[in-house]
Scaffold this active site. Structure first.
Site: not given
Length: 419
Positions: A161, A192, A272
């Site tokens: 992402h 992910d 992230s």
């Protein structure tokens, strides 16, 4: 810096205050009892990804579309019914051919020994000094995240992402480093994870590749160190512990990530794709999502990382530009059946045209065994499918209307997103 106001742009703004309160209470109960109950109300979760600021430093006022920025969607723990959509054994599919090929061997795990700080140095400081030169910021034109170097060839790991749909991203080592163009070699929305490649000559001399630990050796209470770029603040380090193990998260394509590590090391938007490290400076996970009460956009002490063993398995194929395949059963589980009823995983719905429907499974069936192995709950069902590959044949023992029967199912390759 004004923090972003719409990091989680799914449905959280439509939730009532009562919903937010209920979710917060449910999460507090889960934290008090580490083993999750699939029947509990889900916790609202947002990915730890930071949108690019405007020129004046404020967050953009225009919210990007859900399809463009997967990082901003609202995610719920156990969102697909406790795990029937969980990842299966991974294979790689060459994009130039429909022929399934054996996946490359997983990256090796390295034994970890605690780093001894020098006199006057903290443990976190020693780990940071060793690991932080390999941590990078990654921008895709829409937002920013984190990544880290894993070899001398210029291979970087980050979240799917974070790169989103970009083919190239901007990479930077440290605040004073130059901006480097990185090519996105492969992405796996189901875990992910993504791999970015930069020219090896662009790696700073002090950046030593990070190594992976075996995540099955991680225990609750272990030291956890997160390094990343929260809100664009370069290579910020935070320290905490491993709060829980075996959590589940919703992946960018709506499927489920298993065996997730929960930590109270502070993780915020922008973290992230960054490493979660043990006390030896080895990677035990890739920071991916954070929990929120549906109102606050900041850290509340509940962060989640994709486990290193999943990363080790997926990365070799992504590095080669291959598409990772996952075994798929094609059901959604409603709940774990216990008590006076037959213990097992009850099926809430069956995907039309999926392998479960083709095999004769129906909504309401309770799966009690697969290939003779006991299935006590939805997590067991998920874990078993996780050991299989597309085209594998399995036999499920199910109870339907008080009668037991065996159902043969041939697993398929997971679709790009939940049907």
């Amino acid at each position: 810096m004004t923090p972003p106001k719409h990091i989680w742009s799914g449905n959280w703004e439509n939730e009532s205050e009562e919903d937010a309160r209920r979710r917060a209470e449910a999460e507090a109960e889960r934290r008090a009892h580490p083993q999750p109950d699939p029947a509990e109300a889900p916790t609202t979760v947002g990915r730890a990804y930071a949108p690019s600021p405007d020129a004046d430093g404020d967050a953009p006022r225009r919210r990007p579309s859900r399809g463009r920025i997967a990082a901003f969607t609202t995610v719920a723990l156990l969102a697909v019914g406790g795990g029937a959509f969980a990842a299966g054994t991974l294979l790689d599919n060459d994009d130039d051919s429909a022929t399934k090929i054996a996946r490359p061997a997983a990256l090796p795990a390295v034994a970890s020994k605690p780093i001894k700080p020098t006199r006057g140095q903290t443990r976190a400081g020693a780990i940071y000094a060793q690991a932080s030169p390999a941590v990078v910021s990654i921008r895709n034109g829409q937002g920013s995240g984190t990544g880290f170097l894993i070899d001398d060839e210029g291979t970087l790991v980050t979240n799917d992402h974070v790169v989103d749909t970009a083919k190239t991203v901007q990479v930077k080592f440290g605040t004073d480093g130059r901006t480097i163009n990185g090519n996105v070699k492969g992405v796996d929305p189901s875990s992910d994870l993504a791999v970015v490649h930069i020219d090896a000559s662009s790696i700073p001399s002090g950046a030593k590749p990070l190594q992976f630990a075996d995540s099955t050796g991680v225990s609750v209470g272990d030291v956890a160190i997160a390094i990343g770029n929260p809100f664009g603040l370069d290579r910020t380090v935070t320290e905490g512990i491993v709060s829980s193990l075996g959590r589940t998260l919703q992946a960018p394509n709506g499927f489920q990530i298993d065996d997730v590590i929960q930590t109270d090391a502070a993780i915020n938007p922008g973290n992230s794709g960054g490493p979660l490290l043990d006390d030896g400076g080895k990677v035990i996970g890739v920071n991916s999502q954070i929990a929120t009460n549906g109102v606050s956009a900041g850290n509340v002490g509940i962060g989640f990382a994709v486990p290193s063993n999943t990363v080790r398995q997926v990365l070799p194929g992504l590095k080669d530009g291959r598409t990772v395949q996952h075994a798929w059963l094609g059901v959604e589980t409603a709940q774990t059946v216990t008590g006076s009823m037959t213990a097992g995983a009850q099926i809430a719905s069956v995907v039309t045209g999926g392998p479960a429907e083709s095999g004769g499974l129906q909504a309401g069936d309770v799966v009690t065994r697969i290939d003779g192995q006991r299935i006590n709950d939805a997590s067991d069902l998920s874990s078993y499918i996780n050991t299989k590959a597309p085209d594998d044949k399995i036999t499920l023992t199910v109870e339907r209307n008080g009668s037991k029967s065996d159902v043969d199912v041939t697993l398929k390759n997971r679709p790009a997103k939940i049907p």
